[in-house]
Design a protein around this motif. Sequence first.
Motif, PDB file in Angstrom:
ATOM      1  N   PRO A 113      -3.834   8.673  24.889  1.00  0.00           N
ATOM      2  CA  PRO A 113      -3.071   8.732  26.141  1.00  0.00           C
ATOM      3  C   PRO A 113      -2.628  10.133  26.533  1.00  0.00           C
ATOM      4  O   PRO A 113      -2.372  10.396  27.723  1.00  0.00           O
ATOM      5  N   LEU A 114      -2.529  11.039  25.571  1.00  0.00           N
ATOM      6  CA  LEU A 114      -2.089  12.402  25.857  1.00  0.00           C
ATOM      7  C   LEU A 114      -3.261  13.380  25.946  1.00  0.00           C
ATOM      8  O   LEU A 114      -3.051  14.590  26.072  1.00  0.00           O
ATOM      9  N   LEU A 115      -4.484  12.849  25.882  1.00  0.00           N
ATOM     10  CA  LEU A 115      -5.727  13.637  25.964  1.00  0.00           C
ATOM     11  C   LEU A 115      -5.859  14.671  24.844  1.00  0.00           C
ATOM     12  O   LEU A 115      -6.629  15.627  24.958  1.00  0.00           O
ATOM     13  N   ARG A 116      -5.160  14.451  23.756  1.00  0.00           N
ATOM     14  CA  ARG A 116      -5.266  15.355  22.618  1.00  0.00           C
ATOM     15  C   ARG A 116      -6.686  15.349  22.057  1.00  0.00           C
ATOM     16  O   ARG A 116      -7.279  16.423  21.827  1.00  0.00           O
ATOM     17  N   GLU A 117      -7.254  14.151  21.849  1.00  0.00           N
ATOM     18  CA  GLU A 117      -8.578  14.082  21.242  1.00  0.00           C
ATOM     19  C   GLU A 117      -9.655  14.567  22.198  1.00  0.00           C
ATOM     20  O   GLU A 117     -10.648  15.156  21.770  1.00  0.00           O
ATOM     21  N   GLN A 118      -9.484  14.333  23.483  1.00  0.00           N
ATOM     22  CA  GLN A 118     -10.451  14.849  24.441  1.00  0.00           C
ATOM     23  C   GLN A 118     -10.498  16.377  24.383  1.00  0.00           C
ATOM     24  O   GLN A 118     -11.573  16.990  24.365  1.00  0.00           O
TER      25      GLN A 118
END
Length: 400
Positions: A113-118
Motif C-alpha cells: 500500500p505504501l509502494l515500498r516494494e514497487q
Amino acid sequence: MKHETQGQDGAESARRLSRRSLLKLAGGGAGLLALAGSGAITWRAVDNGVFAEGSGPAYEPWNLPVPTGRADLVRAAILAANAHNTQPWIFRVAESYIDLFADPTRTIGTIDPLLREQQLSLGCALENLLIAAPALGLHAAAELAPDPNDRGHIAHIELREASREASALYDAIPLRHTDRAAYRTDRAVPRETLDRYRRAAEDHGVSLVWLSDPEARHAFSDATVRATEAIIADPDQAADDYRWYRADWQEIQTLRDGVTIDASGQPALIRGAAKILPTTQQQNHDGWLRGTRDTQVSTAAAFGALVVADGNDLADRVSAGRAYQRLHLRAIGDGLAMQPLCQVLERADREESTGIGEDFSRELAGLFPGQGRAIMTFRIGYPTVAAPPSPRRAVEKVLI
C-alpha cells in the motif's frame, strides 16, 4: 519484497496443491502415473507446459544479447528482481539519456500500500541498467528522484561514450533468479562473505544487517510465518496476492508476468500435478504457508535486512533496491542463492496504511533496535537445485 518477486516475493511462492489434492491425484487406485496415461490428462499436461518448463516467448528475454544499442540497456534492466514479478517499470530512451518511471497500473494493491516494494523493484532495474552500460561502451550517471513533485519519475540517467568494459556482474544478470527452494543446511555462508556483502551495501548508502545467530534467526522466522498467516487471513491482501499468480501456460505466455508454479521451489512432481489439476486460492495460500514455514525459513543460512534512515524516502528505497540487486548478482558469482522474504514488512505497511494496529510494526522495530528502518528482508544460502527463470515482458512493451 517478494520477488521473482515472490514469488514471495508471499505471492512469489507459486500455487501448490494441498495434501488432500495430492492424495486425490495419486490415490483412488490409479495413481499419478496411471493418470498420466489418460489422453485427457496427458493433453492437459502438454497444454499447461508440464514438460516445457522455462520455455516459450515469455522466457526469451533471458537470452540477453551482446549490447549494441541503448535499448539493450533496458533489456538488461527488465531482468531485475521485482516484487511478485509485476515488472513495474517504464523507460524513455534517447541517445544521451534514459528516464525510468514507475508504471502506476502494475501494483500489488494492499500487499504494497505504501509502494515500498514497487520502488525497491525499480531500484533493482536501475542497477541492472547501470551495470550494463560499460558493456555497451557507455558511462551512466543516475540522478534519483529527479522531480520532487513526481514520485513516479524514479531516475534520470545521463549517458556518455566510454570504453567498453567486461563485467562479471553483467555476465551474472541472465543467471540471477529468485530461489524459493530449500537451501543446504550443512553449509554455512562464511562470515567474511557476509561482511563483504555488508560493505558493498554501504556503497549505496544502505546498511545491511545480518540475522545469523540462533536467537535472531528464530525471532525473524517466527515473525515471518505469523505475518504470512496474517496476510492469508486478510481478505484484501490475500486476493491482491493471488491476483499475480499465473497457473495456465497460455496465460503465462500472453501476460508474461506474475508468479508461476515452476518458480515455486516445490519438487517436480508437485509442480507437475499443480499444473494438471486446478487449485483454489486457499490451496495456493496453504502451500505458500507450508513452503515459508517448512522450507524457506527453516533452511536459510542467514537472514539479511536492508536498513535506511527514512523508510518513506523515495531515494532511500531506490538505493536499497540497487543494493539488493547488486548483492544478488554477487551471490551468483559466489555460488549462493537468495530470496526476498518481506511478509513482516508487508503487514507493517498494511498496519500503517489502515491504522489496524502496530503489532508487526513493533516487532520489526524490535528486530533491528536503533538501526534505522528495515525496508527489505531476505534469506541467503547455498542452493540445492537450479532456480528457474520467471516470465518477462518484451522490451518493446516497456518503452515510451
